[in-house]
Design a protein around this motif. Structure first.
Motif, PDB file in Angstrom:
ATOM      1  N   ALA A  64       0.880  -0.805  -0.189  1.00 45.77           N
ATOM      2  CA  ALA A  64       0.350  -0.041   0.007  1.00 45.77           C
ATOM      3  C   ALA A  64       0.424   0.596  -0.086  1.00 45.77           C
ATOM      4  O   ALA A  64       0.167   2.219   0.420  1.00 45.77           O
ATOM      5  N   GLN A  65       1.799   1.097   0.117  1.00 47.48           N
ATOM      6  CA  GLN A  65       2.956   2.149   0.118  1.00 47.48           C
ATOM      7  C   GLN A  65       2.949   2.558  -0.924  1.00 47.48           C
ATOM      8  O   GLN A  65       3.246   2.645  -2.540  1.00 47.48           O
ATOM      9  N   LYS A  66       2.862   4.153  -1.044  1.00 43.68           N
ATOM     10  CA  LYS A  66       3.173   5.660  -2.283  1.00 43.68           C
ATOM     11  C   LYS A  66       3.345   6.134  -2.731  1.00 43.68           C
ATOM     12  O   LYS A  66       3.458   7.224  -1.063  1.00 43.68           O
ATOM     13  N   GLY A  67       4.899   6.567  -2.767  1.00 44.72           N
ATOM     14  CA  GLY A  67       5.662   7.701  -3.373  1.00 44.72           C
ATOM     15  C   GLY A  67       5.327   8.336  -3.608  1.00 44.72           C
ATOM     16  O   GLY A  67       4.711   8.939  -4.434  1.00 44.72           O
ATOM     17  N   LEU A  68       5.726  10.225  -2.516  1.00 47.94           N
ATOM     18  CA  LEU A  68       5.086  11.510  -3.394  1.00 47.94           C
ATOM     19  C   LEU A  68       6.255  11.972  -4.637  1.00 47.94           C
ATOM     20  O   LEU A  68       7.083  12.225  -4.363  1.00 47.94           O
ATOM     21  N   PRO A  69       5.573  11.890  -5.671  1.00 47.85           N
ATOM     22  CA  PRO A  69       6.073  12.715  -7.052  1.00 47.85           C
ATOM     23  C   PRO A  69       7.036  13.940  -6.255  1.00 47.85           C
ATOM     24  O   PRO A  69       6.289  14.787  -5.300  1.00 47.85           O
ATOM     25  N   ASN A  70       7.976  14.327  -6.938  1.00 44.85           N
ATOM     26  CA  ASN A  70       8.769  15.112  -6.807  1.00 44.85           C
ATOM     27  C   ASN A  70       8.526  16.468  -7.873  1.00 44.85           C
ATOM     28  O   ASN A  70       8.169  16.229  -8.365  1.00 44.85           O
ATOM     29  N   GLY A  71       8.403  17.930  -7.109  1.00 43.28           N
ATOM     30  CA  GLY A  71       8.378  18.931  -7.940  1.00 43.28           C
ATOM     31  C   GLY A  71       6.641  19.651  -8.052  1.00 43.28           C
ATOM     32  O   GLY A  71       7.185  20.631  -8.852  1.00 43.28           O
ATOM     33  N   TYR A  72       6.031  19.411  -7.086  1.00 38.41           N
ATOM     34  CA  TYR A  72       4.755  19.569  -7.176  1.00 38.41           C
ATOM     35  C   TYR A  72       4.077  20.541  -5.367  1.00 38.41           C
ATOM     36  O   TYR A  72       4.836  20.176  -4.534  1.00 38.41           O
ATOM     37  N   THR A  73       2.954  21.031  -5.723  1.00 38.24           N
ATOM     38  CA  THR A  73       2.986  22.020  -4.936  1.00 38.24           C
ATOM     39  C   THR A  73       1.187  20.851  -4.280  1.00 38.24           C
ATOM     40  O   THR A  73       0.394  20.425  -5.001  1.00 38.24           O
ATOM     41  N   SER A  74       0.569  21.432  -3.478  1.00 37.33           N
ATOM     42  CA  SER A  74      -1.086  20.765  -3.132  1.00 37.33           C
ATOM     43  C   SER A  74      -1.609  21.704  -4.063  1.00 37.33           C
ATOM     44  O   SER A  74      -2.567  20.790  -4.035  1.00 37.33           O
ATOM     45  N   VAL A  75      -1.185  22.507  -4.979  1.00 35.85           N
ATOM     46  CA  VAL A  75      -2.414  22.695  -6.335  1.00 35.85           C
ATOM     47  C   VAL A  75      -1.856  22.515  -7.234  1.00 35.85           C
ATOM     48  O   VAL A  75      -2.681  21.047  -8.359  1.00 35.85           O
ATOM     49  N   THR A  76      -0.784  22.206  -7.353  1.00 41.44           N
ATOM     50  CA  THR A  76      -0.317  21.374  -9.213  1.00 41.44           C
ATOM     51  C   THR A  76      -0.598  20.268  -8.816  1.00 41.44           C
ATOM     52  O   THR A  76      -0.541  19.209  -9.861  1.00 41.44           O
ATOM     53  N   ILE A  77      -0.143  19.346  -7.436  1.00 42.07           N
ATOM     54  CA  ILE A  77      -0.278  17.977  -7.395  1.00 42.07           C
ATOM     55  C   ILE A  77      -1.537  16.771  -8.475  1.00 42.07           C
ATOM     56  O   ILE A  77      -1.077  15.770  -8.549  1.00 42.07           O
TER      57      ILE A  77
END
Length: 515
Positions: free
Chosen positions: A323-336
């Motif tokens: 269930a683990q999920k990595g956060l993509p680099n380079g985004y904000t809470s808006v652009t994600i």
């Protein structure tokens, strides 16, 4: 008349003498007779070691906010995590410089200079010299040309008040000479370092191994610009005995307390909710790193990841490895939302395991795993004899086992055996890439070193982020910009360095970075 003059003269002299005596007494009142006139150099050595391990201020900014995200170990949606999106933040970029020149470098330089040439203090001098070199090596690999020769010597004379920046090429020569001289100075007949040596508790054999592994790291760093010297430095250091087990790792032991010796990765990532900062919006495990661990069935995944959910609320945690999920680099809470249209909360991404961020967990300087992986690279390059696969496997095993120092259960021998079999180093055509990737994994938490080795090797092959406000034209930063105070307080030296090295920008390559 003469007698009268004599009496007046004698009386005046007596009054003057009494006045002088009283003035001296008044001056003496300013002297604290209970204060020590000499400081134990071993105490200053201990203080310098702890300060090299870092304070929360620069550890958060340099090691985490910038390095961990530039190297895509971690990621964050927060704008102030500048390395994630290649922003320039003057305070964060200059934090290491701002913190280390007036603290560990000044103190360690004082110890080096005060103990030089004293046979009784040979061990103290040698240890301080190595720690000073270690910190200045990290400093030059962050910024490029820096003050080295005159660093920390401002109180010795006004000629050092505006220290010149040495070229990085020269600094590397100084580093090799200083570390070798210190390594060879240790003596069993000199004053023991004792318990005030908070790194190795007075074990000079471990100090020598640390020195040799550090020389090997320095040699590798310059291998693309001066391969002949690099090979010579590497083989000489290895022949003198490098770190050869996890028991000899240069890991700074930390304790819970108020003495400035807590683990600042933990202070920043776990306790920032109380101390001020990002709280549960702090750095997450990067998608890049998570995907790489998934691709290779890496048994470290649930050592690095603590699960998804709110890191401050265990009832929300999902620790299922699948269930683990990595956060993509380079985004904000808006652009994600451009890559995750269903995004609702950062808690759906894996947070860094709090078990490896305890305040009494060690701070890694250099390890057996790194040493063996460097030997693997040296074998592939033809610098040393021996089997590159054996060195590679030793490095991976050591990296896995080293997590025991953080209070977690490392992967079993069977898990590591299966992992190595799946990697099949012997049959691979991309051996240098595999070594670089394992070095990247082995230096998780020591993100500055991971960033440095990436810039040298180009491994792992990372895809840069593309935030529209980035300051690097969409390339991974090659250095951090100098502490802004230097522009006004040391303008001539700053200008000379920029004229020689190139613009004070995050895109300017260092001397050894020719990738």
């Amino acid at each position: 008349m003469k007698n009268t003059f004599k009496k007046i003269t004698l009386s005046a002299l007596a009054v003057f003498a009494m006045a002088s005596c009283d003035e001296q007494k008044l001056t003496d009142l300013n002297i604290n007779k209970n204060a020590p006139t000499d400081v134990d150099m071993r105490y200053l050595l201990a203080y310098g070691q702890l300060r090299v391990a870092g304070s929360r201020y620069e550890s958060w900014r340099t090691n985490l906010i910038y390095s961990s995200t530039m190297i895509q170990h971690n990621a964050s949606l927060q704008g102030y995590w500048s390395g994630d999106k290649y922003y320039y933040n003057a305070q964060y970029s200059g934090a290491y410089w701002e913190s280390h020149y007036p603290n560990p470098i000044k103190n360690l330089t004082h110890v080096v200079d005060k103990t030089a040439g004293d046979p009784e203090m040979a061990n103290v001098h040698a240890a301080a010299q190595i720690m000073r070199a270690f910190d200045l090596h990290r400093m030059t690999d962050i910024y490029g040309d820096i003050p080295y020769t005159q660093a920390g010597r401002g109180l010795d004379g006004d000629e050092n008040w505006f220290p010149a920046y040495d070229s990085q090429e020269n600094i590397y020569q100084f580093l090799v000479a200083d570390i070798k001289a210190a390594r060879d100075e240790f003596s069993t007949s000199a004053l023991p370092l004792g318990a005030q040596d908070v790194l190795f508790q007075g074990d000079i054999t471990k100090w020598k191994k640390f020195a040799n592994s550090l020389l090997m790291r320095i040699a590798m760093r310059m291998s693309n610009v001066d391969p002949a010297t690099a090979e010579s430095v590497f083989t000489e250091a290895l022949s003198n005995g490098a770190i050869d087990s996890n028991d000899s790792n240069a890991f700074m032991t930390q304790v819970l307390g108020n003495g400035g010796d807590t683990n600042y990765n933990g202070t920043s990532l776990v306790f920032s909710n109380q101390a001020g900062g990002g709280g549960d919006n702090n750095g997450k495990v990067s998608k890049t790193f998570m995907d790489w661990m998934n691709e290779h069935n890496d048994p470290r995944k649930m050592i690095i990841s603590g699960g998804t959910g709110n890191p401050y609320d265990p009832s929300t945690w999902n620790t299922d490895p699948d269930a683990q999920k990595g956060l993509p680099n380079g985004y904000t809470s808006v652009t994600i939302t451009s890559v995750n249209p269903d995004f609702t909360s950062v808690h759906e991404y894996s947070f860094v395991n709090t078990e490896i961020l305890d305040l009494d967990d060690p701070t890694p300087f250099i390890s057996y795993a790194e040493t063996e992986l460097m030997k693997a690279e040296a074998a592939v390059k033809g610098w040393i004899s021996g089997d590159a696969e054996t060195y590679f496997n030793n490095g991976v095993r050591a990296a896995m086992a080293s997590w025991a120092a953080f209070g977690v259960t490392p992967p079993s021998d069977e898990e590591v055996d299966a992992y190595l079999a799946g990697l099949d180093f012997a049959g691979a055509s991309n051996k240098l890439e595999m070594i670089g990737e394992q070095y990247w994994a082995a230096t998780y938490l020591n993100h500055i070193e991971a960033w440095c080795n990436y810039r040298r090797t180009g491994f792992p092959a990372l895809t840069p982020t593309s935030d529209p406000n980035n300051m690097t034209s969409g390339t991974i930063p090659k250095r951090l910009r100098y502490y802004e105070d230097e522009v006004g307080s040391n303008p001539a030296s700053y200008k000379a360095a920029v004229d020689r090295q190139g613009p004070d920008l995050m895109t300017t390559s260092l001397w050894w970075d020719v990738n």
